[in-house]
Each structure stands twice: as structure tokens, then as C-alpha cells.
Design a protein around this motif. Structure first.
Motif, PDB file in Angstrom:
ATOM      1  N   TYR A   1    -105.792 -35.697  63.983  1.00  0.00           N
ATOM      2  CA  TYR A   1    -107.133 -36.231  64.153  1.00  0.00           C
ATOM      3  C   TYR A   1    -107.951 -36.045  62.878  1.00  0.00           C
ATOM      4  O   TYR A   1    -107.486 -35.250  61.910  1.00  0.00           O
ATOM      5  CB  TYR A   1    -108.148 -35.378  65.306  1.00  0.00           C
ATOM      6  N   HIS A   2    -108.941 -36.903  62.641  1.00  0.00           N
ATOM      7  CA  HIS A   2    -109.742 -37.024  61.383  1.00  0.00           C
ATOM      8  C   HIS A   2    -110.503 -35.668  61.143  1.00  0.00           C
ATOM      9  O   HIS A   2    -110.977 -35.110  60.005  1.00  0.00           O
ATOM     10  CB  HIS A   2    -110.748 -37.923  61.321  1.00  0.00           C
ATOM     11  N   THR A   3    -110.594 -34.872  62.173  1.00  0.00           N
ATOM     12  CA  THR A   3    -111.362 -33.526  62.179  1.00  0.00           C
ATOM     13  C   THR A   3    -110.309 -32.388  61.426  1.00  0.00           C
ATOM     14  O   THR A   3    -110.794 -31.409  61.090  1.00  0.00           O
ATOM     15  CB  THR A   3    -111.890 -33.081  63.545  1.00  0.00           C
TER      16      THR A   3
ATOM     17  N   ILE B   1    -101.591 -42.700  51.697  1.00  0.00           N
ATOM     18  CA  ILE B   1    -101.372 -42.762  52.789  1.00  0.00           C
ATOM     19  C   ILE B   1    -102.448 -43.116  53.870  1.00  0.00           C
ATOM     20  O   ILE B   1    -102.342 -44.049  54.941  1.00  0.00           O
ATOM     21  CB  ILE B   1    -100.763 -41.321  53.475  1.00  0.00           C
ATOM     22  N   GLN B   2    -103.545 -42.696  53.731  1.00  0.00           N
ATOM     23  CA  GLN B   2    -104.708 -42.985  54.849  1.00  0.00           C
ATOM     24  C   GLN B   2    -105.127 -44.282  54.619  1.00  0.00           C
ATOM     25  O   GLN B   2    -105.496 -45.183  55.426  1.00  0.00           O
ATOM     26  CB  GLN B   2    -105.654 -42.028  54.453  1.00  0.00           C
ATOM     27  N   TYR B   3    -105.215 -45.078  53.381  1.00  0.00           N
ATOM     28  CA  TYR B   3    -105.383 -46.442  52.954  1.00  0.00           C
ATOM     29  C   TYR B   3    -104.223 -47.241  53.665  1.00  0.00           C
ATOM     30  O   TYR B   3    -104.799 -48.331  54.219  1.00  0.00           O
ATOM     31  CB  TYR B   3    -105.517 -46.696  51.539  1.00  0.00           C
ATOM     32  N   THR B   4    -103.215 -46.953  53.339  1.00  0.00           N
ATOM     33  CA  THR B   4    -102.023 -47.637  54.082  1.00  0.00           C
ATOM     34  C   THR B   4    -102.161 -47.977  55.313  1.00  0.00           C
ATOM     35  O   THR B   4    -102.035 -49.005  56.016  1.00  0.00           O
ATOM     36  CB  THR B   4    -100.843 -47.383  53.387  1.00  0.00           C
ATOM     37  N   PHE B   5    -102.210 -46.682  56.094  1.00  0.00           N
ATOM     38  CA  PHE B   5    -102.043 -46.878  57.591  1.00  0.00           C
ATOM     39  C   PHE B   5    -103.416 -46.734  58.328  1.00  0.00           C
ATOM     40  O   PHE B   5    -103.242 -46.667  59.415  1.00  0.00           O
ATOM     41  CB  PHE B   5    -101.203 -45.621  57.995  1.00  0.00           C
ATOM     42  N   GLU B   6    -104.545 -46.937  57.458  1.00  0.00           N
ATOM     43  CA  GLU B   6    -105.730 -46.862  58.033  1.00  0.00           C
ATOM     44  C   GLU B   6    -106.070 -45.781  59.049  1.00  0.00           C
ATOM     45  O   GLU B   6    -106.352 -45.695  60.067  1.00  0.00           O
ATOM     46  CB  GLU B   6    -106.129 -48.062  58.938  1.00  0.00           C
ATOM     47  N   CYS B   7    -105.610 -44.618  58.599  1.00  0.00           N
ATOM     48  CA  CYS B   7    -105.598 -43.128  59.371  1.00  0.00           C
ATOM     49  C   CYS B   7    -106.374 -42.015  58.727  1.00  0.00           C
ATOM     50  O   CYS B   7    -106.734 -42.473  57.564  1.00  0.00           O
ATOM     51  CB  CYS B   7    -104.139 -42.897  59.839  1.00  0.00           C
ATOM     52  N   CYS B   8    -106.509 -41.078  59.490  1.00  0.00           N
ATOM     53  CA  CYS B   8    -107.278 -39.943  58.672  1.00  0.00           C
ATOM     54  C   CYS B   8    -106.803 -38.504  59.178  1.00  0.00           C
ATOM     55  O   CYS B   8    -106.692 -38.303  60.532  1.00  0.00           O
ATOM     56  CB  CYS B   8    -108.705 -39.973  58.937  1.00  0.00           C
ATOM     57  N   GLY B   9    -106.380 -37.706  58.483  1.00  0.00           N
ATOM     58  CA  GLY B   9    -105.771 -36.386  59.063  1.00  0.00           C
ATOM     59  C   GLY B   9    -104.347 -36.442  59.430  1.00  0.00           C
ATOM     60  O   GLY B   9    -103.562 -37.677  59.405  1.00  0.00           O
TER      61      GLY B   9
END
Length: 250
Positions: free
Chosen positions: A160-162, A149-157
Motif C-alpha cells: 500500500y502507499h502507506t 519503479i513507481q513512475y513506470t507502474f503507477e504504484c506506490c509502496g
């Protein structure tokens, strides 16, 4: 000798071109009907692959929509066979069976479109819960769902990434986030690094869900319109077969 035509015969003679046009229109309709059946299969597969592979929804929801689309596609193919046979043999009984199947398919398509429309907000709400669950159960050596998911959408968390700092994995790897959050290919990276994706995954996942469900609903509504055209042509053809007995080709 002159053949005296009755008023009924004259009416049939006048309507003959329209009868032939209706029959050939029905043949052309069947071609597009099969195209839409394939489109239904494609929609089901796309829905299943996009959502189940990302694991952003419970599998039961995804499986339900996929099976329903698959069943509608199969019914559409069966109805298409009846339509071809009924038009070729000019058999009213077969055409009435086709009309019955068409009404059933129409009800299924509209029912599924309405179900998706009303359940879309619930599906979006479940995205947050499911993503939090995946993050809490995250084991970098075994579960790659969150990484995908995070690779595909270039997101984190989630928001927020925290968010990773409050997970079991985050507490075991203080100050770090998984490598899938980073623009560089690392196993982990520091939460304060500029390489960490700042965007949470909630919005991209909801947009993906919106797109897929909207696509499926659009396909269902277009197919429903096609069903209505088919039902109208079928009724017209059965009436003409009743009036003419046999619609001559020439």
C-alpha cells in the motif's frame, strides 16, 4: 551399349531427389537458425535491461541469466557456421561437430528453462524484500530506483502507499510520499491526497517478472525444438553423404 545398374545404384537413383531436398532444406534451416541466435541475444538483453534497470532482483540472478543466454547465442552462431560448411563441403566430420554442439546447446536451453521455471517463485519472493530495501535506503536526491519503479507502474509502496510511513524517509517527511507516487509532478505529496497511487508495487512487479521470464522460457523452448529439427536433418544428411559420397546438384 547399355549400362547395367546394380540394385544399390538403382536405390541411389530413386533416392537422389530426396537427398537433394534434404541438403537444400538444411541450407534453409541454417537461415532460420541464425534468426533464432539473434532472438537469444535479444532475449538476454531484454531480461538484463528490464530487471537490472528496475533493481527488483539481485544483480547476480539477472547477470547469470543474461550471460547464459549470451553464451547459448554465441554457441548457436558457431554451430551455424559448422552447419553451413558441413553442408557445402558435404563433410561428415564437420556435421558431426555441428551435431555435438547442437546437443550441448539443447541441454543448455532446457536446463535454463527448467532453472527459470523452478526459481520464478523465489524471484517473486525476493521482489518484496528488494523493494522494502530500496525504500529504506531511499534518498530522493541520489537514488531514483524506487521513483523509476513507481513512475513506470503507477504504484506506490510495496503493498500500500502507506508503507512509506514506516520508512526512514517517511519518518523524516511525516504524512508525505515521494512525488513518484503522485499523478502530479511534485517533489512530495500528502499521503491522503487523491493524486496518490493507491496500488502497491508488488503485483505490477510480479507481473512484469512473470512476463519477462515466460517470454525467455518460451524462446528457449522454441529454440530447443529448432535444435531437435536441426539434429534430425543433420543425421539424415550425414547418412546420405555416407551413402552417396557426394550429393550432385543437378
Amino acid at each position: 551399349s547399355h549400362v547395367i545398374m546394380t540394385e544399390k545404384d538403382e536405390k541411389k537413383h530413386e533416392e537422389a531427389p530426396a537427398a537433394k531436398w534434404t541438403r537444400w532444406s538444411f541450407y534453409m534451416y541454417n537461415f532460420f537458425y541464425y534468426v533464432f541466435a539473434i532472438l537469444l541475444f535479444y532475449s538476454g538483453l531484454r531480461f538484463l535491461y528490464s530487471l537490472q534497470s528496475l533493481r527488483i532482483l539481485e544483480f547476480s540472478h539477472v547477470y547469470f541469466v543474461f550471460v547464459f543466454l549470451f553464451v547459448i547465442g554465441c554457441l548457436t552462431l558457431i554451430a551455424g557456421v559448422h552447419a553451413c560448411c558441413g553442408a557445402f563441403w558435404q563433410n561428415r566430420t564437420v556435421l558431426y561437430v555441428f551435431i555435438g554442439i547442437m546437443w550441448l546447446i539443447l541441454a543448455c536451453e532446457l536446463g535454463l528453462a527448467i532453472w527459470l521455471f523452478y526459481n520464478l517463485p523465489l524471484m517473486k519472493a525476493s521482489v518484496l524484500v528488494q523493494m522494502h530495501t530500496l525504500m529504506q535506503e531511499y534518498v530522493i536526491s541520489h537514488d531514483h530506483s524506487v521513483d523509476n519503479i513507481q513512475y513506470t507502474f503507477e504504484c506506490c509502496g510495496v503493498l500500500y502507499h502507506t508503507d512509506w510511513l514506516n520508512t526512514t524517509w517517511g519518518q523524516a517527511n511525516l504524512g508525505s510520499v515521494p512525488g513518484s507516487c503522485c499523478s502530479s509532478l511534485n517533489t512530495t505529496c500528502d499521503v491522503t491526497s487523491t493524486a496518490v497511487a493507491q496500488q502497491g508495487c508488488e503485483d505490477p512487479l510480479k507481473k512484469e517478472l512473470d512476463f519477462i521470464c515466460t517470454f525467455v522460457m518460451a524462446v528457449l523452448l522454441i529454440c530447443a525444438f529448432v535444435q531437435c529439427v536441426g539434429i534430425s536433418l543433420s543425421y539424415a544428411l550425414t547418412r546420405l553423404i555416407r551413402d552417396y559420397g557426394v550429393i550432385e546438384e543437378s
